[in-house]
Scaffold this motif. Sequence first.
Motif, PDB file in Angstrom:
ATOM      1  N   TYR A 113      34.313  69.661  51.491  1.00  0.00           N
ATOM      2  CA  TYR A 113      35.176  68.940  52.434  1.00  0.00           C
ATOM      3  C   TYR A 113      34.484  67.784  53.144  1.00  0.00           C
ATOM      4  N   TYR A 114      33.159  67.721  53.116  1.00  0.00           N
ATOM      5  CA  TYR A 114      32.451  66.631  53.791  1.00  0.00           C
ATOM      6  C   TYR A 114      32.256  65.415  52.881  1.00  0.00           C
ATOM      7  N   GLN A 115      32.730  65.507  51.648  1.00  0.00           N
ATOM      8  CA  GLN A 115      32.538  64.368  50.743  1.00  0.00           C
ATOM      9  C   GLN A 115      33.489  63.227  51.100  1.00  0.00           C
ATOM     10  N   GLY A 164      28.458  67.661  46.510  1.00  0.00           N
ATOM     11  CA  GLY A 164      28.112  68.363  47.740  1.00  0.00           C
ATOM     12  C   GLY A 164      26.629  68.154  47.907  1.00  0.00           C
ATOM     13  N   VAL A 165      25.932  69.132  48.484  1.00  0.00           N
ATOM     14  CA  VAL A 165      24.482  68.965  48.629  1.00  0.00           C
ATOM     15  C   VAL A 165      23.741  69.907  47.671  1.00  0.00           C
ATOM     16  N   ARG A 166      22.418  69.683  47.581  1.00  0.00           N
ATOM     17  CA  ARG A 166      21.628  70.324  46.521  1.00  0.00           C
ATOM     18  C   ARG A 166      21.707  71.850  46.547  1.00  0.00           C
ATOM     19  N   GLY A 202      20.061  66.549  50.202  1.00  0.00           N
ATOM     20  CA  GLY A 202      19.515  67.822  50.686  1.00  0.00           C
ATOM     21  C   GLY A 202      20.293  68.339  51.878  1.00  0.00           C
ATOM     22  N   CYS A 203      19.600  69.032  52.781  1.00  0.00           N
ATOM     23  CA  CYS A 203      20.258  69.610  53.959  1.00  0.00           C
ATOM     24  C   CYS A 203      19.159  69.897  54.984  1.00  0.00           C
ATOM     25  N   SER A 204      19.408  69.541  56.244  1.00  0.00           N
ATOM     26  CA  SER A 204      18.362  69.725  57.251  1.00  0.00           C
ATOM     27  C   SER A 204      18.064  71.210  57.474  1.00  0.00           C
ATOM     28  N   LEU A 205      19.053  72.069  57.236  1.00  0.00           N
ATOM     29  CA  LEU A 205      18.791  73.505  57.396  1.00  0.00           C
ATOM     30  C   LEU A 205      17.833  73.986  56.304  1.00  0.00           C
ATOM     31  N   GLU A 206      18.056  73.512  55.098  1.00  0.00           N
ATOM     32  CA  GLU A 206      17.137  73.860  54.001  1.00  0.00           C
ATOM     33  C   GLU A 206      15.725  73.358  54.336  1.00  0.00           C
ATOM     34  N   ILE A 229      23.678  80.473  53.428  1.00  0.00           N
ATOM     35  CA  ILE A 229      23.619  79.860  52.088  1.00  0.00           C
ATOM     36  C   ILE A 229      22.949  78.481  52.094  1.00  0.00           C
ATOM     37  N   ASN A 230      22.879  77.841  53.277  1.00  0.00           N
ATOM     38  CA  ASN A 230      22.233  76.517  53.406  1.00  0.00           C
ATOM     39  C   ASN A 230      20.710  76.682  53.392  1.00  0.00           C
ATOM     40  N   CYS A 231      20.155  77.004  52.225  1.00  0.00           N
ATOM     41  CA  CYS A 231      18.699  77.167  52.083  1.00  0.00           C
ATOM     42  C   CYS A 231      18.361  77.009  50.609  1.00  0.00           C
ATOM     43  N   SER A 270      18.226  74.364  62.388  1.00  0.00           N
ATOM     44  CA  SER A 270      19.518  73.852  62.850  1.00  0.00           C
ATOM     45  C   SER A 270      19.974  72.696  61.968  1.00  0.00           C
ATOM     46  N   CYS A 271      21.253  72.360  62.120  1.00  0.00           N
ATOM     47  CA  CYS A 271      21.839  71.250  61.363  1.00  0.00           C
ATOM     48  C   CYS A 271      21.792  69.993  62.230  1.00  0.00           C
ATOM     49  N   ILE A 272      21.191  68.935  61.726  1.00  0.00           N
ATOM     50  CA  ILE A 272      21.052  67.703  62.524  1.00  0.00           C
ATOM     51  C   ILE A 272      22.410  67.080  62.844  1.00  0.00           C
ATOM     52  N   VAL A 273      23.393  67.340  62.006  1.00  0.00           N
ATOM     53  CA  VAL A 273      24.723  66.743  62.197  1.00  0.00           C
ATOM     54  C   VAL A 273      25.457  67.442  63.353  1.00  0.00           C
ATOM     55  N   HIS A 274      25.500  68.758  63.310  1.00  0.00           N
ATOM     56  CA  HIS A 274      26.233  69.509  64.337  1.00  0.00           C
ATOM     57  C   HIS A 274      25.519  69.515  65.683  1.00  0.00           C
ATOM     58  N   GLU A 275      24.207  69.254  65.644  1.00  0.00           N
ATOM     59  CA  GLU A 275      23.465  69.202  66.916  1.00  0.00           C
ATOM     60  C   GLU A 275      23.718  67.904  67.669  1.00  0.00           C
ATOM     61  N   PRO A 293      30.552  76.830  63.336  1.00  0.00           N
ATOM     62  CA  PRO A 293      29.521  77.627  64.030  1.00  0.00           C
ATOM     63  C   PRO A 293      28.106  77.073  63.924  1.00  0.00           C
ATOM     64  N   GLU A 294      27.898  75.979  63.194  1.00  0.00           N
ATOM     65  CA  GLU A 294      26.586  75.322  63.210  1.00  0.00           C
ATOM     66  C   GLU A 294      26.404  74.508  64.494  1.00  0.00           C
ATOM     67  N   CYS A 295      27.468  74.358  65.296  1.00  0.00           N
ATOM     68  CA  CYS A 295      27.338  73.640  66.573  1.00  0.00           C
ATOM     69  C   CYS A 295      26.566  74.509  67.570  1.00  0.00           C
ATOM     70  N   GLN A 333      28.339  61.915  60.796  1.00  0.00           N
ATOM     71  CA  GLN A 333      28.481  61.963  59.348  1.00  0.00           C
ATOM     72  C   GLN A 333      27.225  62.596  58.762  1.00  0.00           C
ATOM     73  N   CYS A 334      27.387  63.501  57.798  1.00  0.00           N
ATOM     74  CA  CYS A 334      26.204  64.115  57.177  1.00  0.00           C
ATOM     75  C   CYS A 334      25.546  63.082  56.259  1.00  0.00           C
ATOM     76  N   PRO A 335      24.295  62.683  56.561  1.00  0.00           N
ATOM     77  CA  PRO A 335      23.655  61.634  55.753  1.00  0.00           C
ATOM     78  C   PRO A 335      23.374  62.079  54.320  1.00  0.00           C
ATOM     79  N   TYR A 336      23.287  63.388  54.110  1.00  0.00           N
ATOM     80  CA  TYR A 336      23.000  63.899  52.759  1.00  0.00           C
ATOM     81  C   TYR A 336      24.278  63.862  51.908  1.00  0.00           C
ATOM     82  N   MET A 337      25.376  64.351  52.474  1.00  0.00           N
ATOM     83  CA  MET A 337      26.650  64.339  51.743  1.00  0.00           C
ATOM     84  C   MET A 337      27.034  62.903  51.380  1.00  0.00           C
ATOM     85  N   ALA A 338      26.709  61.968  52.303  1.00  0.00           N
ATOM     86  CA  ALA A 338      27.109  60.571  52.110  1.00  0.00           C
ATOM     87  C   ALA A 338      26.373  59.897  50.946  1.00  0.00           C
TER      88      ALA A 338
HETATM   89 FE1  SF4 Z   1      23.273  70.535  55.908  1.00  0.00          FE
HETATM   90 FE2  SF4 Z   1      24.293  69.882  58.256  1.00  0.00          FE
HETATM   91 FE3  SF4 Z   1      24.785  68.330  56.159  1.00  0.00          FE
HETATM   92 FE4  SF4 Z   1      25.916  70.772  56.343  1.00  0.00          FE
HETATM   93  S1  SF4 Z   1      26.284  69.009  57.666  1.00  0.00           S
HETATM   94  S2  SF4 Z   1      24.934  69.892  54.539  1.00  0.00           S
HETATM   95  S3  SF4 Z   1      24.280  71.917  57.345  1.00  0.00           S
HETATM   96  S4  SF4 Z   1      22.785  68.710  57.112  1.00  0.00           S
END
Ligand code: SF4
Length: 333
Positions: free
Chosen positions: A35-37, A70-72, A95-99, A123-125, A181-186, A209-211, A275-280
């Motif tokens: 959904y973030y694409q 999506g992400v890796r 990638g993903c900041s949580l990973e 699952i974000n790992c 933590s997730c850099i986007v939700h923080e 819930p990542e907020c 915006q999630c920089p990885y999804m983008a």
């Molecule tokens: Fe990872 Fe946050 Fe992007 Fe989701 S929104 S993929 S948790 S960086």
Amino acid sequence: MSIPLKAAETLPKTELLSEIDRLRKEKNAVILAHYYQDPEIQDLADFVGDSLDLSRKAAATDADVIVFCGVRFMAEVAKILSPEKTVVLPDMEAGCSLEDSCPPEDFGKFREKYPDHICLTYINCSAAVKAQSDIIVTSSNAEYILEQIPADQKVMMAPDRHLGAYLSKKTGREMVFWPGSCIVHERFSEKELIKLKAQHPEAPITAHPECPEHILRHADHVGSTSSILKFVLENPAEKFLVATEPGILHQMQKSAPHKTFIGAPGADGNCNCNQCPYMALNTLEKLYNCLNTLGPEINVDEETRVKALAPLNKMLEMSPLQAPTPPKSGRAF
Ligand code: SF4
Ligand code: 13P
């Protein structure tokens, strides 16, 4: 006729879309999108969903190729569940900041400190962290799975401390958390959210819930991306404040064009910073190149894959039978 790769950037949009369609049929590929694409990617995907929906689709598809928009870590899950398939990701840097917050070696040492704890891992790992976990969870099944674990069993959660704190507060259960933590939700700002709510007092707030807790405490609903979508479509309110990545707004606007959806703001009062920089990183052009060359390809070494498969299968066994039903949209439904 195959178009040279470089031409993808210069192709008119309509041609690019029809080439993606032609290649998907030619290669017997399924396009899965989160959904973030980007909205254009969501609209051409065969299926759009949250992490759990997409894992289930990846496990069940009879396509030869899975193109994961999506992400890796999501594409890795598809490969772990369907090793015989070719799994490709438009941009390997997605990638993903949580990973990133949870390196496998450090995670191993963390686990050793709590030998009597069962580890529920978000699952974000990476696959290597999954391989050292007991049960994988997503934001749509974490609470449901936690409730199945005996009350006297000690629990640890990694890598998202905000999801962990939310679950701990909701269930009253003490847990040990990995500090990720997730850099986007923080980036959501409590101060700006309060100001926005004052301008739209009738609008319920829905949040992922990542907020952090200072955002979740203002929310009328907390859930996964699918759950957020379901909430805004089923709730009779006409206007909503949405505290998650703004890509989700696309499905909301398509499914309920008469309603108003406002993204929760970051510190500057503007929601674009969320915006999630990885999804983008995934674009239509990269998706086309990816279908054309069947690369970049996701590979997981067999020993890690087999170890990671066990906690993923546990998750699928322990999840609710029905994931929240997403609305009709794009090619997907
Ligand atoms: Fe990872 Fe946050 Fe992007 Fe989701 S929104 S993929 S948790 S960086
Ligand atoms: P969902 O499983 O709720 O779609 O969340 C995935 C994610 O990465 C949120 O940042």
